[in-house]
Enzyme design. Sequence first.
Site, PDB file in Angstrom:
ATOM      1  N   TYR A  65       0.872  -1.177   0.000  1.00  0.00           N
ATOM      2  CA  TYR A  65       0.000   0.000   0.000  1.00  0.00           C
ATOM      3  C   TYR A  65       0.911   1.231   0.000  1.00  0.00           C
ATOM      4  CZ  TYR A  65      -3.859  -3.086   1.456  1.00  0.00           C
ATOM      5  OH  TYR A  65      -4.805  -4.079   1.541  1.00  0.00           O
ATOM      6  N   PHE A 222     -13.545  -4.726   1.224  1.00  0.00           N
ATOM      7  CA  PHE A 222     -14.487  -4.102   0.273  1.00  0.00           C
ATOM      8  C   PHE A 222     -15.931  -4.194   0.752  1.00  0.00           C
ATOM      9  CE2 PHE A 222     -11.751  -4.637  -3.868  1.00  0.00           C
ATOM     10  CZ  PHE A 222     -10.966  -3.578  -3.470  1.00  0.00           C
ATOM     11  N   LEU A 224     -17.750  -2.016   2.381  1.00  0.00           N
ATOM     12  CA  LEU A 224     -18.494  -0.780   2.117  1.00  0.00           C
ATOM     13  C   LEU A 224     -18.466  -0.449   0.626  1.00  0.00           C
ATOM     14  CD1 LEU A 224     -17.398   1.411   5.156  1.00  0.00           C
ATOM     15  CD2 LEU A 224     -19.523   0.144   4.846  1.00  0.00           C
TER      16      LEU A 224
HETATM   17  N1  LIG Z   1      -6.716  -8.672   1.142  1.00  0.00           N
HETATM   18  C1  LIG Z   1      -7.067  -7.944   0.106  1.00  0.00           C
HETATM   19  O1  LIG Z   1      -6.956  -8.367  -1.039  1.00  0.00           O
HETATM   20  C2  LIG Z   1      -7.628  -6.583   0.333  1.00  0.00           C
HETATM   21  C3  LIG Z   1      -8.152  -5.862  -0.737  1.00  0.00           C
HETATM   22  C4  LIG Z   1      -8.661  -4.611  -0.492  1.00  0.00           C
HETATM   23  C5  LIG Z   1      -8.656  -4.095   0.785  1.00  0.00           C
HETATM   24  N2  LIG Z   1      -8.128  -4.816   1.820  1.00  0.00           N
HETATM   25  C6  LIG Z   1      -8.132  -4.294   3.209  1.00  0.00           C
HETATM   26  O2  LIG Z   1      -9.478  -4.131   3.597  1.00  0.00           O
HETATM   27  C7  LIG Z   1      -9.692  -2.808   4.095  1.00  0.00           C
HETATM   28  C8  LIG Z   1     -11.110  -2.385   3.787  1.00  0.00           C
HETATM   29  O3  LIG Z   1     -11.281  -2.311   2.395  1.00  0.00           O
HETATM   30  P1  LIG Z   1     -11.456  -0.936   1.601  1.00  0.00           P
HETATM   31  O4  LIG Z   1     -10.811   0.170   2.358  1.00  0.00           O
HETATM   32  O5  LIG Z   1     -11.001  -1.141   0.227  1.00  0.00           O
HETATM   33  O6  LIG Z   1     -12.969  -0.833   1.395  1.00  0.00           O
HETATM   34  P2  LIG Z   1     -14.253  -0.552   2.276  1.00  0.00           P
HETATM   35  O7  LIG Z   1     -13.982  -0.663   3.714  1.00  0.00           O
HETATM   36  O8  LIG Z   1     -15.248  -1.419   1.673  1.00  0.00           O
HETATM   37  O9  LIG Z   1     -14.641   0.920   1.905  1.00  0.00           O
HETATM   38  C9  LIG Z   1     -13.813   1.969   1.653  1.00  0.00           C
HETATM   39  C10 LIG Z   1     -14.598   2.941   0.794  1.00  0.00           C
HETATM   40  O10 LIG Z   1     -15.785   3.329   1.492  1.00  0.00           O
HETATM   41  C11 LIG Z   1     -15.738   4.730   1.772  1.00  0.00           C
HETATM   42  N3  LIG Z   1     -16.254   4.917   3.127  1.00  0.00           N
HETATM   43  C12 LIG Z   1     -15.749   4.438   4.289  1.00  0.00           C
HETATM   44  N4  LIG Z   1     -16.523   4.800   5.333  1.00  0.00           N
HETATM   45  C13 LIG Z   1     -17.542   5.523   4.806  1.00  0.00           C
HETATM   46  C14 LIG Z   1     -18.656   6.181   5.373  1.00  0.00           C
HETATM   47  N5  LIG Z   1     -18.905   6.149   6.687  1.00  0.00           N
HETATM   48  N6  LIG Z   1     -19.508   6.830   4.550  1.00  0.00           N
HETATM   49  C15 LIG Z   1     -19.290   6.866   3.215  1.00  0.00           C
HETATM   50  N7  LIG Z   1     -18.251   6.280   2.618  1.00  0.00           N
HETATM   51  C16 LIG Z   1     -17.373   5.600   3.401  1.00  0.00           C
HETATM   52  C17 LIG Z   1     -14.296   5.127   1.635  1.00  0.00           C
HETATM   53  O11 LIG Z   1     -14.204   6.461   1.194  1.00  0.00           O
HETATM   54  P3  LIG Z   1     -13.571   7.610   2.152  1.00  0.00           P
HETATM   55  O12 LIG Z   1     -12.108   7.396   2.162  1.00  0.00           O
HETATM   56  O13 LIG Z   1     -14.002   8.852   1.462  1.00  0.00           O
HETATM   57  O14 LIG Z   1     -14.210   7.440   3.497  1.00  0.00           O
HETATM   58  C18 LIG Z   1     -13.823   4.179   0.530  1.00  0.00           C
HETATM   59  O15 LIG Z   1     -14.189   4.659  -0.740  1.00  0.00           O
HETATM   60  C19 LIG Z   1      -8.631  -1.984   3.375  1.00  0.00           C
HETATM   61  O16 LIG Z   1      -8.397  -0.762   3.997  1.00  0.00           O
HETATM   62  C20 LIG Z   1      -7.470  -2.942   3.373  1.00  0.00           C
HETATM   63  O17 LIG Z   1      -6.756  -2.842   4.592  1.00  0.00           O
HETATM   64  C21 LIG Z   1      -7.633  -6.053   1.607  1.00  0.00           C
END
Ligand SMILES: NC(=O)c1ccc[n+]([C@@H]2O[C@H](COP(=O)([O-])OP(=O)(O)OC[C@H]3O[C@@H](n4cnc5c(N)ncnc54)[C@H](OP(=O)(O)O)[C@@H]3O)[C@@H](O)[C@H]2O)c1
Length: 293
Positions: A65, A222, A224
Amino acid sequence: MSIKKTITIGANTTYPLTVKRFGYGTMRLTGEQVWGEPENRDEALAILKATSDNGIQFIDTADFYGADVTNRLIAEALYPYNKDVLICTKVGVARGADKSWQVYDKPDNLRASIEKNLQTLKTEQIQLVHFRVMPGSATPFETSLQTMFEMQREGKILHIGLSNVSKEELEIALQMGNIATVENVFGYEQRNSFTTGGMELRGMHEVLDTCVKEHIVMIPFFSLQTSLHNKENKITVIAQKYGVTNAQVNLAWALHFNDLILPIPGTSKLTHFHENCKAFDLELSKEDLQFLG
Ligand SMILES: NC(=O)c1ccc[n+]([C@@H]2O[C@H](COP(=O)([O-])OP(=O)(O)OC[C@H]3O[C@@H](n4cnc5c(N)ncnc54)[C@H](OP(=O)(O)O)[C@@H]3O)[C@@H](O)[C@H]2O)c1
């Protein structure tokens, strides 16, 4: 319905680690396309510093990252770490200079990645490391996993998890050693595998039965991103009922779905971070859960 508030990683091992059943994923604390420094570095550090005030102990990161950006931010904000903080990283992927996501799962690659994580996170052992499977890799899954177990025996890793893993791979892994966690895609609207930008993302539903049977902690990614785009779904109805946001209902739904789920919502915004943390205390009724399905 009240939910289980803590979760134990490696419950059936000599080194169980119990944390609040709500973590934080750091991937959004980078620049665009998960590359470079975040637009607002102070806000990124403020979010990380706010984790302990909100009781969050589980922090998910990866050296790819940024690359290295989230690990360095974590160390800057939180080192020396509180004893109860659990940092979880992942290996198996590297970034190309063109920001591409590359397979990096040969034994030497995995070793180099662990050394880099140890260095940037300023620690001598990482409590939990996910081997992130890249479907179609030329390296046999067993070869990569064997290296992970070797590094565990050397003390560089405490617990091993698998990310983006299929049911077949998980079953093979369980024959080889202890698997503490699985990190697959999972959200209210996206429970199964799908392919995006040529990359296959494995869904939690595919491995759910095995995880429950083996008491493997399930960490959704993912959750959210895959659900918030739909403003007209049943989530909205429940959000209006309680006067909360769709994001909060999404997270509360995941927490109620199964006791073994440990959500790690990602955000780059301090306001969203605080909003998401409140979902931990949102109790959904049996009727709500039946309605949501
Ligand atoms: N193992 C893997 O392959 C893999 C892949 C992807 C991710 N991950 C891990 O999983 C974690 C979570 O996944 P993610 O960050 O991709 O996705 P997520 O948690 O599904 O969502 C993040 C998205 O939602 C938005 N968001 C978050 N809180 C919100 C709220 N209260 N209201 C409106 N929008 C909101 C964020 O935008 P804003 O920034 O504007 O809030 C961002 O666009 C990552 O941070 C990472 O550590 C692992």
